[in-house]
Design a protein around this motif. Sequence first.
Motif, PDB file in Angstrom:
ATOM      1  N   PRO A   1      -5.195  -5.553   3.298  1.00 19.02           N
ATOM      2  CA  PRO A   1      -4.022  -5.454   2.415  1.00 19.02           C
ATOM      3  C   PRO A   1      -4.104  -4.278   1.449  1.00 19.02           C
ATOM      4  CG  PRO A   1      -4.758  -7.725   2.547  1.00 19.02           C
ATOM      5  CD  PRO A   1      -5.818  -6.894   3.205  1.00 19.02           C
ATOM      6  N   THR A   2      -5.293  -3.995   0.950  1.00 21.09           N
ATOM      7  CA  THR A   2      -5.442  -2.847   0.048  1.00 21.09           C
ATOM      8  C   THR A   2      -5.141  -1.545   0.773  1.00 21.09           C
ATOM      9  OG1 THR A   2      -7.142  -4.041  -1.197  1.00 21.09           O
ATOM     10  CG2 THR A   2      -7.040  -1.655  -1.495  1.00 21.09           C
TER      11      THR A   2
ATOM     12  N   SER B   1      -1.353  -1.338   1.714  1.00 19.92           N
ATOM     13  CA  SER B   1      -0.512  -1.183   0.530  1.00 19.92           C
ATOM     14  C   SER B   1      -0.618   0.225  -0.043  1.00 19.92           C
ATOM     15  CB  SER B   1      -0.899  -2.214  -0.530  1.00 19.92           C
ATOM     16  OG  SER B   1      -0.696  -3.527  -0.050  1.00 19.92           O
TER      17      SER B   1
ATOM     18  N   LEU C   1       2.471   2.731  -0.335  1.00 21.87           N
ATOM     19  CA  LEU C   1       2.975   2.997  -1.679  1.00 21.87           C
ATOM     20  C   LEU C   1       2.292   4.177  -2.357  1.00 21.87           C
ATOM     21  CD1 LEU C   1       3.175  -0.712  -2.900  1.00 21.87           C
ATOM     22  CD2 LEU C   1       5.058   0.701  -2.028  1.00 21.87           C
TER      23      LEU C   1
ATOM     24  N   TRP D   1      -2.130  -0.329 -10.089  1.00 16.80           N
ATOM     25  CA  TRP D   1      -2.679  -1.611  -9.642  1.00 16.80           C
ATOM     26  C   TRP D   1      -3.285  -2.379 -10.808  1.00 16.80           C
ATOM     27  CZ3 TRP D   1      -4.181  -3.290  -4.330  1.00 16.80           C
ATOM     28  CH2 TRP D   1      -3.378  -2.678  -3.364  1.00 16.80           C
TER      29      TRP D   1
ATOM     30  N   TYR E   1      -1.716  -7.373  -8.160  1.00 15.56           N
ATOM     31  CA  TYR E   1      -0.859  -6.381  -7.524  1.00 15.56           C
ATOM     32  C   TYR E   1      -0.676  -6.593  -6.029  1.00 15.56           C
ATOM     33  CZ  TYR E   1       1.803  -2.133  -7.383  1.00 15.56           C
ATOM     34  OH  TYR E   1       2.833  -1.242  -7.257  1.00 15.56           O
ATOM     35  N   PHE E   2      -1.478  -7.404  -5.371  1.00 15.11           N
ATOM     36  CA  PHE E   2      -1.213  -7.700  -3.968  1.00 15.11           C
ATOM     37  C   PHE E   2       0.205  -8.260  -3.796  1.00 15.11           C
ATOM     38  CE2 PHE E   2      -5.815  -8.235  -2.291  1.00 15.11           C
ATOM     39  CZ  PHE E   2      -5.854  -6.873  -2.019  1.00 15.11           C
TER      40      PHE E   2
ATOM     41  N   ALA F   1       2.764  -5.469  -4.518  1.00 15.30           N
ATOM     42  CA  ALA F   1       2.818  -4.524  -3.407  1.00 15.30           C
ATOM     43  C   ALA F   1       3.581  -5.113  -2.231  1.00 15.30           C
ATOM     44  CB  ALA F   1       1.411  -4.126  -2.984  1.00 15.30           C
ATOM     45  N   ALA F   2       3.351  -6.391  -1.933  1.00 17.79           N
ATOM     46  CA  ALA F   2       4.070  -7.039  -0.840  1.00 17.79           C
ATOM     47  C   ALA F   2       5.569  -7.085  -1.118  1.00 17.79           C
ATOM     48  CB  ALA F   2       3.531  -8.449  -0.636  1.00 17.79           C
TER      49      ALA F   2
ATOM     50  N   ILE G   1       7.065  -3.622  -0.586  1.00 21.27           N
ATOM     51  CA  ILE G   1       7.081  -3.200   0.817  1.00 21.27           C
ATOM     52  C   ILE G   1       8.064  -4.019   1.642  1.00 21.27           C
ATOM     53  CG2 ILE G   1       5.689  -3.056   2.926  1.00 21.27           C
ATOM     54  CD1 ILE G   1       3.280  -2.494   1.123  1.00 21.27           C
TER      55      ILE G   1
END
Length: 245
Positions: free
Chosen positions: A44-45, A48, A52, A58, A62-63, A66-67, A70
């Motif tokens: 995921p990092t 992302s 982005l 971050w 922030y996961f 970020a999702a 996106i």
Amino acid sequence: MGLWLYSGYEQLSTVAEEVENPQRNYPRALAWVVPLSIATYFLPTMFSLAALGNWEQWHTRYFSDAARLIGGAGLGFAMTLAATVTNVSILNSTALASTRMPFAMAEDGYLTPALTRLHSRFGTPWVAIIVSAMVYAILARNTLTQLISVYIWLRIATSVLTVLSGWKLRHKAPELPRAFRIPWGRTGLAYAVVAPLLMSGVALLGSDRFGLRWGALALVLGPVAYLVLRRRRAGIANISESPGG
């Protein structure tokens, strides 16, 4: 952060007696869990940041942000739900492993005997679990970054003592029956001891100001408490051994 994300595996030794055939099942479980943990954090990092490119924005949640950026609100909600399940799983595993430590310390006379009480049905140290949960709840008032910085100091102390105890027991009691034995002889034992020591030194040198202040204080309180309790135990033993004691 890296130590925090992948910490806790060494605590499995505290519940080895509660696991069926740990010599076989521990390595199998770790062979699945470690790669999955790495993928859970790394992929995921990577994706992302690739989508982005805003690493400077971050923060601790922030996961999910970020999702959402996106894939919209739906993907953001799915990521938040997955993070919630993950946190509950981490809390459960922490409660499983860490609560056996005060239970064992109480059995050795370093904490109150009340912590040794076992549940009549499940055989678990239910008093130690409740007391530990209360401590976790009190600590929850601090921010995640503050808790991580102090946790790393305490985690390193526990990890270092754990690996050193393995080395000591290998020399002091080589024939002692073990639920799990470090493989590859002296080479495996050296790696299991030296690698955590090196990583611990790097982590402590990189601590932030909050961790340097309160982490160091927490570490100092441990030996102080040990010396006080050891002296108290010695005094009780002397009284019981004296005439009329």
